[in-house]
Write a protein that holds these residues in place. Structure first.
Motif, mmCIF file in Angstrom:
data_model
loop_
_atom_site.group_PDB
_atom_site.id
_atom_site.type_symbol
_atom_site.label_atom_id
_atom_site.label_comp_id
_atom_site.label_asym_id
_atom_site.label_seq_id
_atom_site.Cartn_x
_atom_site.Cartn_y
_atom_site.Cartn_z
ATOM 1 N N LEU A 43 5.668 -7.331 3.709
ATOM 2 C CA LEU A 43 4.521 -6.522 4.139
ATOM 3 C C LEU A 43 4.535 -5.161 3.423
ATOM 4 O O LEU A 43 3.499 -4.663 2.976
ATOM 5 C CB LEU A 43 4.571 -6.288 5.652
ATOM 6 N N MET A 44 5.725 -4.571 3.334
ATOM 7 C CA MET A 44 5.842 -3.249 2.701
ATOM 8 C C MET A 44 5.493 -3.320 1.214
ATOM 9 O O MET A 44 4.784 -2.466 0.688
ATOM 10 C CB MET A 44 7.259 -2.704 2.904
ATOM 11 N N ARG A 45 6.019 -4.361 0.542
ATOM 12 C CA ARG A 45 5.743 -4.488 -0.901
ATOM 13 C C ARG A 45 4.254 -4.695 -1.144
ATOM 14 O O ARG A 45 3.685 -4.141 -2.084
ATOM 15 C CB ARG A 45 6.547 -5.641 -1.502
ATOM 16 N N GLU A 46 3.607 -5.486 -0.302
ATOM 17 C CA GLU A 46 2.166 -5.697 -0.452
ATOM 18 C C GLU A 46 1.416 -4.384 -0.164
ATOM 19 O O GLU A 46 0.425 -4.070 -0.827
ATOM 20 C CB GLU A 46 1.691 -6.812 0.482
ATOM 21 N N GLY A 47 1.904 -3.616 0.805
ATOM 22 C CA GLY A 47 1.306 -2.306 1.092
ATOM 23 C C GLY A 47 1.368 -1.403 -0.124
ATOM 24 O O GLY A 47 0.405 -0.691 -0.449
ATOM 25 N N ALA A 48 2.523 -1.443 -0.810
ATOM 26 C CA ALA A 48 2.687 -0.614 -2.011
ATOM 27 C C ALA A 48 1.708 -1.035 -3.099
ATOM 28 O O ALA A 48 1.239 -0.203 -3.877
ATOM 29 C CB ALA A 48 4.128 -0.713 -2.517
ATOM 30 N N ARG A 49 1.398 -2.343 -3.155
ATOM 31 C CA ARG A 49 0.427 -2.813 -4.152
ATOM 32 C C ARG A 49 -0.990 -2.391 -3.801
ATOM 33 O O ARG A 49 -1.813 -2.144 -4.671
ATOM 34 C CB ARG A 49 0.463 -4.352 -4.247
ATOM 35 N N ARG A 50 -1.303 -2.300 -2.503
ATOM 36 C CA ARG A 50 -2.685 -2.077 -2.081
ATOM 37 C C ARG A 50 -3.041 -0.619 -1.848
ATOM 38 O O ARG A 50 -4.212 -0.310 -1.588
ATOM 39 C CB ARG A 50 -2.969 -2.844 -0.784
ATOM 40 N N ALA A 51 -2.056 0.288 -1.865
ATOM 41 C CA ALA A 51 -2.334 1.700 -1.574
ATOM 42 C C ALA A 51 -1.471 2.574 -2.473
ATOM 43 O O ALA A 51 -0.604 2.080 -3.189
ATOM 44 C CB ALA A 51 -2.072 1.995 -0.103
ATOM 45 N N ASP A 52 -1.712 3.889 -2.432
ATOM 46 C CA ASP A 52 -0.913 4.806 -3.257
ATOM 47 C C ASP A 52 0.443 5.076 -2.625
ATOM 48 O O ASP A 52 1.437 5.249 -3.333
ATOM 49 C CB ASP A 52 -1.670 6.132 -3.430
ATOM 50 N N VAL A 53 0.460 5.135 -1.287
ATOM 51 C CA VAL A 53 1.724 5.374 -0.584
ATOM 52 C C VAL A 53 1.833 4.391 0.574
ATOM 53 O O VAL A 53 0.845 4.094 1.247
ATOM 54 C CB VAL A 53 1.834 6.824 -0.038
ATOM 55 N N VAL A 54 3.053 3.877 0.778
ATOM 56 C CA VAL A 54 3.275 2.975 1.914
ATOM 57 C C VAL A 54 4.288 3.605 2.864
ATOM 58 O O VAL A 54 5.294 4.161 2.437
ATOM 59 C CB VAL A 54 3.695 1.549 1.462
ATOM 60 N N VAL A 174 -4.550 -6.442 7.124
ATOM 61 C CA VAL A 174 -4.145 -7.517 6.215
ATOM 62 C C VAL A 174 -3.094 -8.385 6.919
ATOM 63 O O VAL A 174 -2.080 -7.873 7.392
ATOM 64 C CB VAL A 174 -3.563 -6.939 4.909
ATOM 65 N N GLY A 175 -3.359 -9.687 7.004
ATOM 66 C CA GLY A 175 -2.388 -10.637 7.563
ATOM 67 C C GLY A 175 -1.623 -11.286 6.424
ATOM 68 O O GLY A 175 -2.225 -11.788 5.482
ATOM 69 N N MET A 176 -0.309 -11.275 6.533
ATOM 70 C CA MET A 176 0.543 -11.788 5.451
ATOM 71 C C MET A 176 1.265 -13.066 5.892
ATOM 72 O O MET A 176 1.649 -13.199 7.046
ATOM 73 C CB MET A 176 1.580 -10.732 5.065
ATOM 74 N N PRO A 177 1.464 -14.001 4.940
ATOM 75 C CA PRO A 177 2.108 -15.282 5.289
ATOM 76 C C PRO A 177 3.517 -15.094 5.847
ATOM 77 O O PRO A 177 4.205 -14.126 5.509
ATOM 78 C CB PRO A 177 2.169 -16.031 3.955
ATOM 79 N N THR A 178 3.922 -16.036 6.670
ATOM 80 C CA THR A 178 5.254 -16.018 7.267
ATOM 81 C C THR A 178 6.316 -16.271 6.203
ATOM 82 O O THR A 178 6.236 -17.259 5.465
ATOM 83 C CB THR A 178 5.345 -17.099 8.357
ATOM 84 N N ILE A 179 7.297 -15.388 6.153
ATOM 85 C CA ILE A 179 8.434 -15.599 5.250
ATOM 86 C C ILE A 179 9.493 -16.394 6.011
ATOM 87 O O ILE A 179 9.800 -16.079 7.165
ATOM 88 C CB ILE A 179 9.010 -14.247 4.761
ATOM 89 N N ARG A 180 10.036 -17.422 5.360
ATOM 90 C CA ARG A 180 10.964 -18.346 6.006
ATOM 91 C C ARG A 180 12.323 -18.342 5.327
ATOM 92 O O ARG A 180 12.428 -18.026 4.150
ATOM 93 C CB ARG A 180 10.382 -19.775 5.965
#
Ligand code: AMP
Length: 286
Positions: A43-54, A174-180
């Protein structure tokens, strides 16, 4: 690597948010209860991709735990969590004390009506009242452009999408897929409660869900038959079912039959010993 800034009070967060907004930067927020694993980090990595600061929050929210639930034993690892946040590019972490989040005299709650009913809403009375209240507070405080949540907590994701829209909080949810885990078990902070034998048996949940998903893809539309497949897997590992339900993917209204072109979700909650696990997958009728 210097770690993220730690904020303890809403005033500190507000000052930071104001300075970021003045620079015209976009904020992504990832709310968590800590004991972070790869699911949280995705979730954090995707946040970093979608915004300037996470940024993230780590708060074990007393308001969302029932009186007989695991609030006091919930796993914590602040140092490790801050290192993991840094590795995912998180620049700040809000870690308020419960008495800061809920100061004396606090008496406001957010209630999301329909989508909070049934499933975990029924089995954990008051749970989504606690979730909705704390997430509304966090969204109001950070005013993020993007807020990221896991599909692992599928009903929670629908509750949050609803409150963000209804209260006009303006975040993109944003809903992110389940990591298994490699064997299929959905990652969860609560997996740390499982002994080795329970950990092996816990696979029954994902095995059942994937079996139902495969059957639906082959054309099985009958919900009772799909549920029976999952119940058999739970029984095989001596998991105690809390619920197994197949619902409309958005409204979470219970279904009796899958329909072509209507997204559905199968959700399960079960106890392995005293540990309550949840998992869910999408169902598409083939
Ligand atoms: P928690 O710390 O359990 O409250 O979870 C914080 C956020 O991480 C929520 O949005 C969860 O849905 C999400 N999350 C938890 N486990 C996973 C996972 N295995 N995969 C993806 N997201 C997850």
């Amino acid at each position: 690597m210097s770690g993220p800034t730690v904020w303890k009070t809403p005033a500190e967060v507000r000052a930071w948010v104001r300075s970021v907004q003045q620079r015209g930067q976009r904020i992504a927020l990832v709310p968590t209860m800590g004991f972070l694993h790869d699911g949280h980090l995705s979730l954090m990595r995707e946040g970093a991709r979608r915004a300037d600061v996470v940024v993230a929050s780590i708060f074990v929210n007393p308001m969302q735990f029932g009186p007989k639930e695991d609030l006091s034993s919930y796993p914590r690892d602040t140092e490790g969590d801050l290192a993991r946040c840094a590795s995912a590019g998180v620049v700040g972490v809000y870690m308020p004390e419960p008495s800061t989040m809920y100061p004396p005299g606090f008496q406001t709650a957010v209630l999301v009506e329909q989508v909070s009913q049934g499933l975990d809403g029924e089995k954990r009375p008051g749970h989504f009242r606690g979730v909705a209240t704390v997430v509304a507070k966090l969204l109001a405080l950070f005013r993020p452009d993007v807020a990221l949540f896991g599909e692992k907590d599928y009903q929670q994701l629908q509750v949050i999408a609803r409150l963000n829209a209804d209260l006009e909080l303006g975040a993109q949810i944003v809903g992110m897929p389940t990591i298994r885990e490699p064997d299929g078990l959905a990652m969860s902070s609560r997996n740390s409660y499982l002994g080795p034998d329970e950990r092996r048996r816990a696979l029954g949940l994902s095995r059942g869900l994937f079996a139902a998903q495969a059957l639906a893809a082959k054309g099985e539309a009958d919900v009772a038959r799909l549920v029976a497949v999952i119940r058999a897997e739970l029984a095989a590992v001596q998991a105690r079912e809390d619920y197994v339900e197949i619902c409309d993917a958005r409204s979470l209204v219970k279904l009796t039959q899958l329909e072509k072109g209507s997204p559905a979700r199968v959700l399960v909650a079960a106890f392995m010993g005293t540990t309550r696990l949840i998992d869910n997958v999408a169902l598409t009728l083939g």
